[in-house]
Scaffold this active site. Sequence first.
Site, PDB file in Angstrom:
ATOM      1  N   SER A 192       0.842  -1.201   0.000  1.00 34.37           N
ATOM      2  CA  SER A 192       0.000   0.000   0.000  1.00 34.37           C
ATOM      3  C   SER A 192       0.873   1.245   0.000  1.00 34.37           C
ATOM      4  O   SER A 192       2.012   1.233   0.492  1.00 34.37           O
ATOM      5  CB  SER A 192      -0.893   0.015   1.240  1.00 34.37           C
ATOM      6  OG  SER A 192      -1.547   1.263   1.400  1.00 34.37           O
ATOM      7  N   TYR A 229      -2.390  -0.389  10.332  1.00 28.19           N
ATOM      8  CA  TYR A 229      -2.490  -0.827   8.940  1.00 28.19           C
ATOM      9  C   TYR A 229      -1.239  -0.413   8.165  1.00 28.19           C
ATOM     10  O   TYR A 229      -0.644  -1.222   7.439  1.00 28.19           O
ATOM     11  CB  TYR A 229      -3.743  -0.217   8.315  1.00 28.19           C
ATOM     12  CG  TYR A 229      -3.987  -0.610   6.876  1.00 28.19           C
ATOM     13  CD1 TYR A 229      -4.620  -1.807   6.561  1.00 28.19           C
ATOM     14  CD2 TYR A 229      -3.615   0.235   5.824  1.00 28.19           C
ATOM     15  CE1 TYR A 229      -4.868  -2.166   5.239  1.00 28.19           C
ATOM     16  CE2 TYR A 229      -3.863  -0.115   4.506  1.00 28.19           C
ATOM     17  CZ  TYR A 229      -4.484  -1.308   4.224  1.00 28.19           C
ATOM     18  OH  TYR A 229      -4.723  -1.652   2.913  1.00 28.19           O
TER      19      TYR A 229
END
Length: 349
Positions: free
Chosen positions: A242, A255
């Site tokens: 990501s 995250y």
Amino acid sequence: MASKSKRASTDDGGKSASTDFLAAATQTAARQKKIQSEVDAGDARKAAGKAKKKQDAKPAVQTGARPQPSNPLPKQHQQKPGQESQLSPAPRFRAPDYQGSGKLAGKVALVTGGDSGIGRAVAVLFAREGADVAIAYLSEHQDAHDTRGLIEDEGRRSLAICGDVRDSKFCDSAVAEVVDAFGGLDILVNNAAFQQHSDSLEDLSDEHLRETLETNIAGYFHMARAALPHLKEGSAIINTGSETGLFGNKRLLDYSATKGAIHAFTLSLASQLLPRGIRVNAVAPGPVWTPLNPADRPAEEVADFGKDSDMGRPAQPEEISPAYVFLASPVMSSYVNGIVLPVMGGPRG
């Protein structure tokens, strides 16, 4: 291309998995809903009496074969783990202008989190390129059923396996089921993820932290370890990273940390497996329109999701999935190993 076969696994209720794996997956989905409800309650308290500043929208940039949806998106919020069948507008995953050319002919792929979002888009293009595709998913039975149909519409065999990637025994069982059904395994895509924002470190509970760490990084270790005995020279592992793993995100501490760990895991495993002829790479997407985000953010924020990217809009899954084909195909990327490929709409997404 091979003709459509009888589905190698049942759809409704994840009956292909053992009762234990199904029960564990159901418990995990319930636990994730509990974490979400606690965060939602905190958001509501903080939002009370607070006026939100309106920002001018950045013009959306369109560079593909067809225009993609742009902000504002419809306000919506979903319970975890999120259902693609309930998302509006429906994510675009079909890539109708993408023509397959046998780049993955005869290959077998396993995609975790393959029922929806990026995972579904990857499964469809892998099938279009000639691969038989198995998906692993948590509890989104309708989405998984639909994805199997999409794979078979491309003329390939499909398999859907319900379970929790936090459980190494499930990962071992899932890989064994794929090998038994399709005769081998050539490509593993680690894509399953848990995301739930937290505005401060003090608000991040132990339960929330464990859920993120065990799903997003331990799950990748478990599945890669289970797959390795079946991978051979020319095989590939692709991890979903990501932009948050590159740049961080103040509301996604846990995250972002796991995505950074996935990037490091990718580079390290790539070095370890190179002598065996197994390539390991990662894709680092920017904001993508999938159920992951309406199942995290308040409805008001979902309307603006992705507008701060360089392109002024979120990506659609079909704009991300070709990167996975590139990294999976030895015809295209035989000399590509240990990279984190950014697909972010710009230098910082």
